[in-house]
Design a protein around this motif. Structure first.
Motif, short mmCIF file in Angstrom:
data_model
loop_
_atom_site.label_atom_id
_atom_site.label_comp_id
_atom_site.label_asym_id
_atom_site.label_seq_id
_atom_site.Cartn_x
_atom_site.Cartn_y
_atom_site.Cartn_z
N ASP A 197 0.73 -1.22 0.03
CA ASP A 197 0.03 -0.07 0.14
C ASP A 197 0.97 1.30 -0.10
N ARG A 198 1.96 1.08 -0.21
CA ARG A 198 2.86 2.28 -0.33
C ARG A 198 3.80 2.27 -1.88
N ARG A 201 2.63 4.79 -4.54
CA ARG A 201 3.20 6.19 -4.12
C ARG A 201 4.43 6.48 -4.24
N GLU A 204 5.21 7.23 -7.70
CA GLU A 204 4.80 8.40 -8.09
C GLU A 204 5.67 9.60 -7.71
N ARG A 260 1.47 6.02 3.26
CA ARG A 260 1.08 4.83 2.74
C ARG A 260 -0.33 5.17 2.33
N ASP A 261 -1.09 4.58 1.37
CA ASP A 261 -2.32 4.73 0.69
C ASP A 261 -3.36 5.17 1.73
N SER A 262 -3.61 4.40 2.74
CA SER A 262 -4.50 4.57 3.61
C SER A 262 -4.37 5.80 4.57
N ALA A 264 -2.67 8.35 3.64
CA ALA A 264 -2.69 9.54 2.86
C ALA A 264 -4.35 9.81 2.48
N HIS A 265 -5.17 8.75 2.48
CA HIS A 265 -6.59 8.92 2.26
C HIS A 265 -7.13 9.37 3.51
N ASP A 287 4.62 14.29 0.59
CA ASP A 287 3.10 14.23 -0.11
C ASP A 287 2.16 14.86 0.63
N TRP A 289 -1.14 15.53 2.56
CA TRP A 289 -2.63 15.05 3.00
C TRP A 289 -3.15 15.93 4.17
N ASP A 307 2.34 15.59 -6.39
CA ASP A 307 2.86 14.49 -7.13
C ASP A 307 4.39 14.78 -7.42
#
Length: 362
Positions: A197-198, A201, A204, A260-262, A264-265, A287, A289, A307
């Motif tokens: 989950d990283r 990112r 990117e 990590r995705d979660s 950042a969300h 990044d 958040w 990005d």
């Protein structure tokens, strides 16, 4: 008060990003008079990659990652006034949470400390029989590594009596400015393990930025990246031990944080790396958040990127003088508001309040 803390590892940061968090908080709580025993399984080669020896401020118990080893440490929960099960131990997580409820004293304070709340909550939404959902009625509180209002609302929606984020912070006795070390020379450095989950990112925000700045030097540290295809201007280090983090942060022109995705969300989830870098007066690029302003001020104490192109632009325009100014401003901010002494005071007050309520109810 005696604390029995069941977690991934206090002694090793190997595949264990929460180590710095545990050490900073528990060291401070020990200074406030808590008698702490930390129970960790001998798993995932962590004991072969220790960063520290058992500290003087906590009793360390390393147990075999077997059912017999599990039973041996759960039997000791009854001696504690506060019993903590952290998320992400990696072995017997379900049995550990069930076990602290079963083996702790009726008057003990029982809590779940979630160091990956966004991921745990996703699991809970998809599983009515998830162990955390089942155990919430028997727990006095949930503490989380971060997540802010969205995580609090989600946990309370599942029935948590109380959910409080205890954010990462700086331990200034561990992370501080040091001289440069040529092993870590780069224009931009990133430190993080390769996780599902990283990874996208990292592609990117780090690898794309490196590809866009072929004349600049990029450095990546952490486990699992040795098989990842990378641009020619990226150098891979492998595992970076905690005692090397200060030099890793101080030497490059800038260092990069990638959530990590979660996390950042959800937002409101600064990683330990954010405070480690700020504590070393490093120029940090992160990044974007939600909630970053609660911890560091964009453009003055941290640089924010939407990005990989933004990261590449920051690296291309950044001067040593500006990097130094941003790093020093970040250091002042975290020392004044975001140390583990601040977090420890918050936890101490919370626990004392809850214990007082228990005594009053009794």
């Amino acid at each position: 008060m005696k604390i029995a803390f069941y977690g991934s590892s206090l002694l090793s940061s190997y595949w264990n990003g929460a180590a710095t968090y545990y050490r900073g908080l528990l060291r401070d709580l020990a200074g406030r008079g808590y008698d702490i025993t930390f129970y960790e399984p001998d798993a995932f080669d962590r004991q072969q990659h220790r960063d520290i020896e058992p500290p003087e401020w906590a009793r360390s118990v390393v147990y075999p990652a077997t059912l017999e080893g599990l039973r041996s440490v759960l039997s000791q929960a009854g001696a504690a006034d506060i019993v903590v099960k952290a998320s992400g131990v990696g072995v017997f997580d379900t049995e550990l949470l069930e076990g602290i409820v079963q083996h702790s004293r009726p008057d003990a304070l029982r809590l779940f400390w979630d160091v990956d709340a966004a991921a745990t909550l996703d699991e809970m939404r998809g599983d009515d029989a998830h162990v955390v959902r089942r155990m919430l009625p028997s727990l006095h509180m949930v503490l989380t590594y971060g997540g802010g209002p969205p995580v609090v609302e989600a946990y309370e929606g599942f029935g948590a009596r109380l959910c409080v984020p205890i954010y990462n912070a700086l331990d200034p006795t561990t992370h501080f400015p040091v001289g440069p070390d040529e092993r870590f020379a780069a224009d931009l450095a990133f430190l993080g393990n390769r996780l599902p989950d990283r990874e996208a990112r990292v592609e990117e925000f780090f690898l794309k930025a490196a590809a866009q700045r072929p004349g600049r030097r990029f450095l990546i540290g952490g486990n699992g990246w040795e098989t990842k295809a990378m641009p020619d201007n990226v150098r891979h280090l492998g595992h970076v031990y905690t005692h090397q983090h200060n030099a890793f942060n101080c030497t490059p022109l800038a260092v990069l944080n990638i959530a990590r995705d979660s996390m950042a969300h959800i937002g409101f989830s600064p990683a330990t790396r954010v405070f480690e870098a700020a504590g070393a007066a490093a120029c940090l690029i992160t990044d974007a958040w939600d909630g970053i302003e609660q911890f560091l001020k964009p453009d003055e104490e941290v640089l924010v990127a939407l990005d990989g192109r933004d990261v590449a632009e920051h690296v291309g325009s950044l001067t040593r003088e500006r990097a130094r100014t941003i790093g020093q401003a970040a250091l002042r901010r975290v020392l004044s508001q975001h140390t583990y002494a601040h977090r420890g005071a918050e936890v101490d007050a919370l626990w004392r309040e809850q214990r007082a309520k228990q005594r009053s109810a009794a």
